[in-house]
Design a protein around this motif. Sequence first.
Motif, PDB file in Angstrom:
ATOM      1  N   UNK A  96      -1.635  18.979 -30.268  1.00 63.56           N
ATOM      2  CA  UNK A  96      -1.431  19.210 -28.844  1.00 63.56           C
ATOM      3  C   UNK A  96      -0.358  20.273 -28.672  1.00 63.56           C
ATOM      4  N   UNK A  97      -0.420  20.953 -27.542  1.00 59.42           N
ATOM      5  CA  UNK A  97       0.625  21.893 -27.167  1.00 59.42           C
ATOM      6  C   UNK A  97       1.312  21.411 -25.904  1.00 59.42           C
ATOM      7  N   UNK A  98       2.633  21.404 -25.900  1.00 56.94           N
ATOM      8  CA  UNK A  98       3.400  20.902 -24.762  1.00 56.94           C
ATOM      9  C   UNK A  98       4.436  21.945 -24.319  1.00 56.94           C
ATOM     10  N   UNK A  99       4.646  21.981 -22.999  1.00 60.65           N
ATOM     11  CA  UNK A  99       5.764  22.734 -22.459  1.00 60.65           C
ATOM     12  C   UNK A  99       7.015  21.841 -22.495  1.00 60.65           C
ATOM     13  N   UNK A 100       8.092  22.326 -23.089  1.00 58.74           N
ATOM     14  CA  UNK A 100       9.396  21.670 -23.022  1.00 58.74           C
ATOM     15  C   UNK A 100      10.204  22.426 -21.972  1.00 58.74           C
ATOM     16  N   UNK A 101      10.387  21.830 -20.815  1.00 60.16           N
ATOM     17  CA  UNK A 101      11.020  22.534 -19.713  1.00 60.16           C
ATOM     18  C   UNK A 101      12.525  22.681 -19.944  1.00 60.16           C
ATOM     19  N   UNK A 102      13.029  23.856 -19.618  1.00 60.69           N
ATOM     20  CA  UNK A 102      14.439  24.164 -19.781  1.00 60.69           C
ATOM     21  C   UNK A 102      14.964  24.796 -18.491  1.00 60.69           C
ATOM     22  N   UNK A 151      14.298   9.173 -26.837  1.00 56.92           N
ATOM     23  CA  UNK A 151      15.271  10.254 -26.681  1.00 56.92           C
ATOM     24  C   UNK A 151      15.134  10.807 -25.264  1.00 56.92           C
ATOM     25  N   UNK A 152      15.928  10.247 -24.378  1.00 59.66           N
ATOM     26  CA  UNK A 152      15.756  10.514 -22.951  1.00 59.66           C
ATOM     27  C   UNK A 152      16.219  11.899 -22.530  1.00 59.66           C
ATOM     28  N   UNK A 153      16.791  12.641 -23.446  1.00 60.47           N
ATOM     29  CA  UNK A 153      17.107  14.023 -23.121  1.00 60.47           C
ATOM     30  C   UNK A 153      15.831  14.812 -22.858  1.00 60.47           C
ATOM     31  N   UNK A 154      14.692  14.307 -23.378  1.00 62.61           N
ATOM     32  CA  UNK A 154      13.398  14.963 -23.179  1.00 62.61           C
ATOM     33  C   UNK A 154      12.753  14.584 -21.856  1.00 62.61           C
ATOM     34  N   UNK A 155      13.423  13.779 -21.032  1.00 61.95           N
ATOM     35  CA  UNK A 155      12.852  13.368 -19.748  1.00 61.95           C
ATOM     36  C   UNK A 155      13.232  14.303 -18.607  1.00 61.95           C
ATOM     37  N   UNK A 156      14.070  15.274 -18.855  1.00 57.79           N
ATOM     38  CA  UNK A 156      14.505  16.190 -17.797  1.00 57.79           C
ATOM     39  C   UNK A 156      14.585  17.591 -18.386  1.00 57.79           C
ATOM     40  N   UNK A 176       6.960  10.070 -17.106  1.00 58.62           N
ATOM     41  CA  UNK A 176       8.400   9.996 -17.306  1.00 58.62           C
ATOM     42  C   UNK A 176       8.920  11.103 -18.206  1.00 58.62           C
ATOM     43  N   UNK A 177       8.026  11.877 -18.798  1.00 62.05           N
ATOM     44  CA  UNK A 177       8.418  12.833 -19.814  1.00 62.05           C
ATOM     45  C   UNK A 177       8.581  14.231 -19.229  1.00 62.05           C
ATOM     46  N   UNK A 178       9.447  15.012 -19.868  1.00 63.96           N
ATOM     47  CA  UNK A 178       9.633  16.416 -19.541  1.00 63.96           C
ATOM     48  C   UNK A 178       8.692  17.295 -20.350  1.00 63.96           C
ATOM     49  N   UNK A 179       7.702  16.677 -21.020  1.00 63.99           N
ATOM     50  CA  UNK A 179       6.771  17.387 -21.882  1.00 63.99           C
ATOM     51  C   UNK A 179       5.390  17.374 -21.229  1.00 63.99           C
TER      52      UNK A 179
END
Length: 338
Positions: free
Chosen positions: A109-115, A246-251, A289-292
């Motif tokens: 899969x390919x995911x966007x990790x928002x920054x 790892x909740x840092x990935x939720x935002x 709930x995910x930022x992905x």
Amino acid sequence: MSANRFDDLLHRIRPHINHAATHSSPVKLEERLAVTLRVLASGNSQKSVAQSYRLGSTTVSLIVTEVCEALWSALCSDFVSLPDKNKWADISQEFWRVWNFPNCLGCVVGKHVFIKAPPNAGSGFFNNKGSHSLVLMAVCDANYRFSMVDIGAYGREGDGGVFQECMFGSSLLHGTLELPPPANLPGSTTTVPHVFLGDAAFPLHQNLMRPFPGTNLDDTQRIYNYCHSHARRVIENSFGILAARWRILRRPIDFHPEKTVKVVKACVALHNYLSSTDDANTPATLASDSNLLDAGQLSKAQATRAAISARNDFKSFFLSPQGLVPWQESVLRRGTLN
């Protein structure tokens, strides 16, 4: 994470972190690891974590960068390395046993990790969803463990060429991965290659299956799509577990892109490390709930005849007594009058 696992993790990263004693009260390695795990697991800002530990914000920022890099260096070879031929065979057997999909080596899969928008970055990280992101490519096995990750592509590259440019995609499309040879489907004389499962964003390739496109499908195509999506949901579940732990990935991650890459790699390595232990709890979460988020179309490559033939062989297998599951017909008819 238990105390024993923390101590083991501390032992693994110790060779990768060395500091000269420049003053009488340096931050100990135990505290550095604890601070980093707090930042990753809580999702709180580095400033708030710094206040909890009575450290400076800049000190915590440097600690997180350093320890995340050490975590990846210490864990990647044992827990996130690309499988060899024997390991691929074990993964294939697990997919058949657990997810009822034969000759499957993993889901991709390919995911966007928002920054947060980096300063002076221009439009490089601006994606088609109206946000800034890095693209994460990942492959997982049948037990929610990641067997490959590749992160760092610009968010704007999500439409078209990311898959061909990443290490895994390039190796797969050019046939340089050491995959097991084609094998017979269970209880059948039909020989098909070993494959990875992707969604509609990926190309149809001899070693990469995607569902049948469109909505005007016949029953056989819909049954294949059901079996495909039933097995492929393991990758979505893996990301759900990753973001729950790892909740840092939720935002949106408020770090520089280079640091974001190190943080995501550390989270993946820790995910596999904990999943490989017998006393680790596996949390559950919703995808929302995910930022992905899915990256959209990742390739524009055309399907070959060999790829179309392989997918048709899988489709026929799922209609045979050896490959069908008792509930697939009821799923197919769900929501209809009959």
